[in-house]
Design a protein around this motif. Structure first.
Motif, short mmCIF file in Angstrom:
data_model
loop_
_atom_site.label_atom_id
_atom_site.label_comp_id
_atom_site.label_asym_id
_atom_site.label_seq_id
_atom_site.Cartn_x
_atom_site.Cartn_y
_atom_site.Cartn_z
N CYS A 279 0.83 -1.21 0.00
CA CYS A 279 0.00 0.00 0.00
C CYS A 279 0.86 1.27 0.00
O CYS A 279 0.60 2.23 0.73
N GLY A 280 1.90 1.24 -0.80
CA GLY A 280 2.75 2.42 -0.96
C GLY A 280 3.86 2.56 0.06
O GLY A 280 4.67 3.48 -0.03
N VAL A 281 3.93 1.65 1.04
CA VAL A 281 4.97 1.71 2.07
C VAL A 281 6.06 0.69 1.74
O VAL A 281 5.78 -0.49 1.56
N VAL A 282 7.29 1.16 1.68
CA VAL A 282 8.42 0.27 1.40
C VAL A 282 8.74 -0.53 2.65
O VAL A 282 8.83 0.02 3.75
N VAL A 283 8.91 -1.88 2.50
CA VAL A 283 9.09 -2.75 3.68
C VAL A 283 10.34 -3.63 3.57
O VAL A 283 10.46 -4.60 4.31
N ASN A 284 11.27 -3.31 2.68
CA ASN A 284 12.45 -4.17 2.50
C ASN A 284 13.21 -4.42 3.81
O ASN A 284 13.41 -5.57 4.21
N GLU A 285 13.66 -3.35 4.46
CA GLU A 285 14.40 -3.49 5.71
C GLU A 285 13.69 -2.81 6.88
O GLU A 285 13.72 -3.29 8.01
#
Length: 352
Positions: A279-285
């Motif tokens: 939902c548009g939020v980057v969650v890689n790290e």
């Protein structure tokens, strides 16, 4: 003259208006509807059905007095107090792979039949019924089995009769809550995007789906969350291909069983070698907002409070503060910096 059977519910308390006014709103519902087309990113139009003042008032009353008591599943983050896009992303931070599935025509797929299932046998709603203590057995509503002819319940629910027996209200004079709720919360047989009641009804309708998918995902150590019609699945150990194999067809079948359809064109699977977004939020790290979007927002703030400050309106500042609030929910320090700039400018320029 039909015998008059009083409603099982305090109708004026539920609707927030005298029942005569509510019936007048239902009778003239088409005049209470505003149809709005909003452009989408892909160039198509999103059709929003916005209720007029009186219809909206009654819908909000139903939201707080009828549906607001209901607790959605923990996997649901859309339209839930103290949850949102940020909490929706929390479970997926540090994932190795992500698959996102979109429900096609979400609100336009929630039908009158879905709404009936929300109402009947729902303990959060039935507690307001004057027959509640006599009807509930082990947390289940006896009259929900009304059509089982082999069982003769002493207190058959008039609401079920009103909905399923043609002409019941006309013959008996019964004043039904559920029939009115169905009329007030749907348009052309379905909930509408733009009705205040549609989001909470959607979460009630999909609670069973959320429960099923959460239990299924736990078997494979997969994280599942849902923000409205956006379904997200992630794994810290499985590859993109493995995650797809376990999830995709299972979700498609489950959605079909609940009366929905996946938008297969929007199904997207990615691995951590690329940017993972929920939902548009980057969650890689860690949770973050996409860098180029932050740069664009920074430029907009600069234009508003420095370069073209003389042309900046209160409406423009309000819009920018909204985006700053979103940024604060993801990256508090970064968002707070821009919020402080906007508040300082607003105070200086528009001080009374």
């Amino acid at each position: 003259m039909p015998q008059t059977i009083k409603s099982n519910f305090d109708l004026q308390k539920m609707f927030g208006k005298p029942i005569e006014e509510v019936d007048a709103i239902i009778a003239n519902k088409e005049k209470q509807i505003n149809k709005i087309n909003i452009p989408k990113k892909d160039g198509t139009l999103r059709k929003v059905i916005a209720p007029g003042k009186d219809l909206k008032y009654v819908q909000k009353s139903l939201y707080w007095r009828l549906f607001g008591k209901y607790k959605p599943h923990n996997a649901a983050h859309g339209f839930v107090p103290k949850r949102g896009i940020s909490t929706n992303a929390d479970s997926h931070v540090g994932a190795n792979s992500v698959i996102k599935i979109d429900i096609s025509n979400f609100f336009d797929s929630i039908s009158v039949d879905h709404l009936k299932n929300c109402l009947f046998g729902n303990k959060h709603i039935c507690r307001d019924c004057k027959h509640y203590d006599r009807m509930m057995v082990d947390g289940a509503c006896d009259p929900s089995l009304y059509r089982n002819k082999k069982t003769n319940y002493k207190f058959k629910c008039d609401e079920i009769k009103a909905v399923f027996i043609p002409g019941y209200c006309e013959k008996t004079g019964y004043s039904s809550l559920f029939l009115r709720v169905i009329e007030l919360c749907t348009y052309n047989g379905f909930t509408a995007q733009g009705f205040p009641t549609s989001p909470v009804i959607a979460n009630i309708v999909l609670k069973g789906f959320d429960q099923t998918m959460t239990k299924y995902c736990e078997e494979y150590n997969i994280q599942y969350t849902r923000y409205a019609d956006d379904l997200a699945f992630s794994s810290k150990t499985l590859s993109k291909q493995e995650l797809q194999k376990i999830i995709k067809q299972k979700v498609y079948r489950q959605l079909w069983g609940y009366g929905f359809k996946a938008n297969k064109k929007k199904t997207c699977a990615k691995s951590k070698s690329g940017r993972l977004k929920i939902c548009g939020v980057v969650v890689n790290e860690k949770k973050n907002v996409q860098r180029d979007k932050v740069k664009l927002f920074r430029a907009k703030v600069h234009h508003a409070i420095v370069k073209f400050a003389e042309n900046t309106t209160k409406k423009r500042i309000k819009s920018l503060k909204g985006w700053a609030s979103f940024l604060m929910s993801i990256n508090k320090e970064q968002g707070q910096k821009y919020m402080n700039q906007l508040v300082a400018f607003e105070t200086q320029k528009f001080k009374s």
